[in-house]
Each structure stands twice: as C-alpha cells, then as structure tokens.
Design a protein around this motif. Structure first.
Motif, PDB file in Angstrom:
ATOM      1  N   UNK A 107      -9.575  -8.367 -52.105  1.00  0.00           N
ATOM      2  CA  UNK A 107      -8.637  -8.659 -51.055  1.00  0.00           C
ATOM      3  C   UNK A 107      -8.530  -7.503 -50.090  1.00  0.00           C
ATOM      4  N   UNK A 108      -8.585  -7.648 -48.878  1.00  0.00           N
ATOM      5  CA  UNK A 108      -8.557  -6.516 -47.864  1.00  0.00           C
ATOM      6  C   UNK A 108      -7.831  -6.792 -46.967  1.00  0.00           C
ATOM      7  N   UNK A 109      -7.630  -5.677 -46.048  1.00  0.00           N
ATOM      8  CA  UNK A 109      -6.648  -5.826 -44.832  1.00  0.00           C
ATOM      9  C   UNK A 109      -7.538  -6.234 -43.600  1.00  0.00           C
ATOM     10  N   UNK A 110      -7.061  -6.787 -42.583  1.00  0.00           N
ATOM     11  CA  UNK A 110      -7.693  -6.711 -41.307  1.00  0.00           C
ATOM     12  C   UNK A 110      -8.843  -7.850 -41.046  1.00  0.00           C
ATOM     13  N   UNK A 111      -8.994  -8.357 -42.042  1.00  0.00           N
ATOM     14  CA  UNK A 111     -10.171  -9.606 -41.938  1.00  0.00           C
ATOM     15  C   UNK A 111      -9.526 -10.798 -41.239  1.00  0.00           C
ATOM     16  N   UNK A 112     -10.081 -11.111 -39.993  1.00  0.00           N
ATOM     17  CA  UNK A 112      -9.439 -12.209 -39.182  1.00  0.00           C
ATOM     18  C   UNK A 112     -10.204 -13.215 -38.596  1.00  0.00           C
ATOM     19  N   UNK A 168     -17.420   1.088 -48.642  1.00  0.00           N
ATOM     20  CA  UNK A 168     -18.194   0.525 -47.263  1.00  0.00           C
ATOM     21  C   UNK A 168     -17.003  -0.434 -46.434  1.00  0.00           C
ATOM     22  N   UNK A 169     -16.498  -1.065 -46.998  1.00  0.00           N
ATOM     23  CA  UNK A 169     -15.392  -1.971 -46.396  1.00  0.00           C
ATOM     24  C   UNK A 169     -14.455  -1.263 -45.853  1.00  0.00           C
ATOM     25  N   UNK A 219     -11.835  -2.589 -42.975  1.00  0.00           N
ATOM     26  CA  UNK A 219     -11.301  -3.421 -44.102  1.00  0.00           C
ATOM     27  C   UNK A 219     -10.956  -2.996 -45.499  1.00  0.00           C
ATOM     28  N   UNK A 220     -10.122  -1.966 -45.485  1.00  0.00           N
ATOM     29  CA  UNK A 220      -9.737  -1.383 -46.686  1.00  0.00           C
ATOM     30  C   UNK A 220      -9.094  -2.354 -47.900  1.00  0.00           C
ATOM     31  N   UNK A 221      -8.552  -2.172 -49.126  1.00  0.00           N
ATOM     32  CA  UNK A 221      -7.968  -2.630 -49.809  1.00  0.00           C
ATOM     33  C   UNK A 221      -6.614  -3.218 -49.332  1.00  0.00           C
ATOM     34  N   UNK A 222      -6.423  -4.483 -49.542  1.00  0.00           N
ATOM     35  CA  UNK A 222      -5.159  -5.127 -48.959  1.00  0.00           C
ATOM     36  C   UNK A 222      -3.833  -3.985 -49.276  1.00  0.00           C
ATOM     37  N   UNK A 223      -3.046  -3.963 -48.101  1.00  0.00           N
ATOM     38  CA  UNK A 223      -1.976  -3.034 -48.282  1.00  0.00           C
ATOM     39  C   UNK A 223      -2.001  -1.604 -48.080  1.00  0.00           C
ATOM     40  N   UNK A 224      -3.203  -1.118 -47.745  1.00  0.00           N
ATOM     41  CA  UNK A 224      -3.515   0.064 -47.673  1.00  0.00           C
ATOM     42  C   UNK A 224      -4.148   0.650 -46.086  1.00  0.00           C
ATOM     43  N   UNK A 225      -4.102  -0.343 -44.974  1.00  0.00           N
ATOM     44  CA  UNK A 225      -4.822  -0.133 -43.974  1.00  0.00           C
ATOM     45  C   UNK A 225      -3.842   0.818 -43.302  1.00  0.00           C
ATOM     46  N   UNK A 226      -4.511   1.778 -42.325  1.00  0.00           N
ATOM     47  CA  UNK A 226      -3.775   2.638 -41.414  1.00  0.00           C
ATOM     48  C   UNK A 226      -4.298   2.243 -39.987  1.00  0.00           C
ATOM     49  N   UNK A 227      -3.721   3.021 -38.977  1.00  0.00           N
ATOM     50  CA  UNK A 227      -3.981   2.669 -37.792  1.00  0.00           C
ATOM     51  C   UNK A 227      -5.578   3.027 -37.276  1.00  0.00           C
ATOM     52  N   UNK A 228      -6.185   3.919 -37.796  1.00  0.00           N
ATOM     53  CA  UNK A 228      -7.568   4.015 -37.631  1.00  0.00           C
ATOM     54  C   UNK A 228      -8.384   3.070 -38.243  1.00  0.00           C
ATOM     55  N   UNK A 229      -8.279   2.459 -39.448  1.00  0.00           N
ATOM     56  CA  UNK A 229      -8.784   1.656 -40.030  1.00  0.00           C
ATOM     57  C   UNK A 229      -8.913   0.271 -39.299  1.00  0.00           C
ATOM     58  N   UNK A 230      -7.461  -0.190 -38.828  1.00  0.00           N
ATOM     59  CA  UNK A 230      -7.315  -1.161 -38.031  1.00  0.00           C
ATOM     60  C   UNK A 230      -8.101  -1.112 -36.730  1.00  0.00           C
ATOM     61  N   UNK A 231      -8.198   0.154 -35.987  1.00  0.00           N
ATOM     62  CA  UNK A 231      -8.920   0.177 -34.951  1.00  0.00           C
ATOM     63  C   UNK A 231     -10.387  -0.148 -35.207  1.00  0.00           C
ATOM     64  N   UNK A 232     -10.895   0.280 -36.187  1.00  0.00           N
ATOM     65  CA  UNK A 232     -12.137   0.422 -36.596  1.00  0.00           C
ATOM     66  C   UNK A 232     -12.611  -1.449 -37.028  1.00  0.00           C
ATOM     67  N   UNK A 233     -11.522  -1.963 -37.434  1.00  0.00           N
ATOM     68  CA  UNK A 233     -11.654  -3.611 -37.813  1.00  0.00           C
ATOM     69  C   UNK A 233     -11.929  -3.960 -36.366  1.00  0.00           C
ATOM     70  N   UNK A 234     -11.228  -3.792 -35.514  1.00  0.00           N
ATOM     71  CA  UNK A 234     -11.621  -4.409 -34.002  1.00  0.00           C
ATOM     72  C   UNK A 234     -12.948  -4.152 -33.485  1.00  0.00           C
ATOM     73  N   UNK A 235     -13.345  -2.922 -33.599  1.00  0.00           N
ATOM     74  CA  UNK A 235     -14.775  -2.779 -33.244  1.00  0.00           C
ATOM     75  C   UNK A 235     -15.806  -3.592 -34.224  1.00  0.00           C
ATOM     76  N   UNK A 236     -15.611  -3.497 -35.259  1.00  0.00           N
ATOM     77  CA  UNK A 236     -16.715  -4.300 -36.379  1.00  0.00           C
ATOM     78  C   UNK A 236     -16.406  -5.931 -35.984  1.00  0.00           C
ATOM     79  N   UNK A 237     -15.274  -6.261 -35.877  1.00  0.00           N
ATOM     80  CA  UNK A 237     -15.168  -7.475 -35.355  1.00  0.00           C
ATOM     81  C   UNK A 237     -16.019  -7.971 -33.961  1.00  0.00           C
ATOM     82  N   UNK A 238     -15.700  -7.085 -32.990  1.00  0.00           N
ATOM     83  CA  UNK A 238     -16.406  -7.260 -31.842  1.00  0.00           C
ATOM     84  C   UNK A 238     -17.953  -7.210 -32.063  1.00  0.00           C
ATOM     85  N   UNK A 239     -18.393  -6.270 -32.999  1.00  0.00           N
ATOM     86  CA  UNK A 239     -19.805  -6.142 -33.078  1.00  0.00           C
ATOM     87  C   UNK A 239     -20.139  -7.546 -33.778  1.00  0.00           C
TER      88      UNK A 239
END
Length: 91
Positions: free
Chosen positions: A9-14, A60-61, A66-86
């Motif tokens: 289970x991971x954060x930021x998977x949208x 790697x996640x 996309x860190x373990x659910x409940x552990x995301x920080x602002x930097x990881x959230x920003x990274x997820x948006x870049x990963x998502x766009x790519x």
C-alpha cells in the motif's frame, strides 16, 4: 526458485500515468516478474522471485514518489506528480 507476491500500500498513486511509471521502473529490478498497480485502491502488487530484495522495491517506489502508505512528505508528493506526468507521456 520460489515466487513471492507482495501487496504494497503506497501514497500518491492516483492514475494510469502513475501506474505506468511504477510498472516500468519496478520491472527493471532483477527478479521482478510482474507488477500490478491499483490506483483506485492505492496499492501495488509485485510478483517476484524469492531472492529479490523487497527493500529495493520499496526504496524504488519511494524514490518515484510512492512511499509506504501514511509516510509521504511534500518532496515525495512532488516527485509523484513528475512520475505521473512522465507516465502519461510514455504510455
């Protein structure tokens, strides 16, 4: 050789863009056989050989945003948006 299936289970998977990036990246890890992201429920199922280092998979996640659910920080959230766009560009 034994096969193991981990459900992470991971954060930021949208969306499908996130799912595509996750699948492409994790399939490059030695021993990973299949990756099934589920954006609707926020988890990634990884089928791999038993010698595969699961810490490498979770690391790697997290690097992708996309860190373990409940552990995301602002930097990881920003990274997820870049990963998502790519992921959307590369599908």
């Amino acid at each position: 050789m034994n096969i193991v299936v981990d459900k992470l289970f991971v954060d930021n998977l949208k969306c499908s863009g996130c799912a595509h990036t996750i699948k492409q990246s994790l399939m490059n890890i030695v021993g990973v056989l299949e990756v099934r992201p589920n954006p609707e429920e926020g988890w990634v199922e990884v089928e791999h050989e038993d010698f595969t280092d699961t810490d490498n998979i979770t690391r790697r996640l997290a690097e992708l945003g996309y860190p373990k659910a409940g552990t995301s920080n602002l930097l990881q959230t920003a990274r997820s948006y870049v990963s998502c766009a790519l992921g959307k560009i590369n599908t």
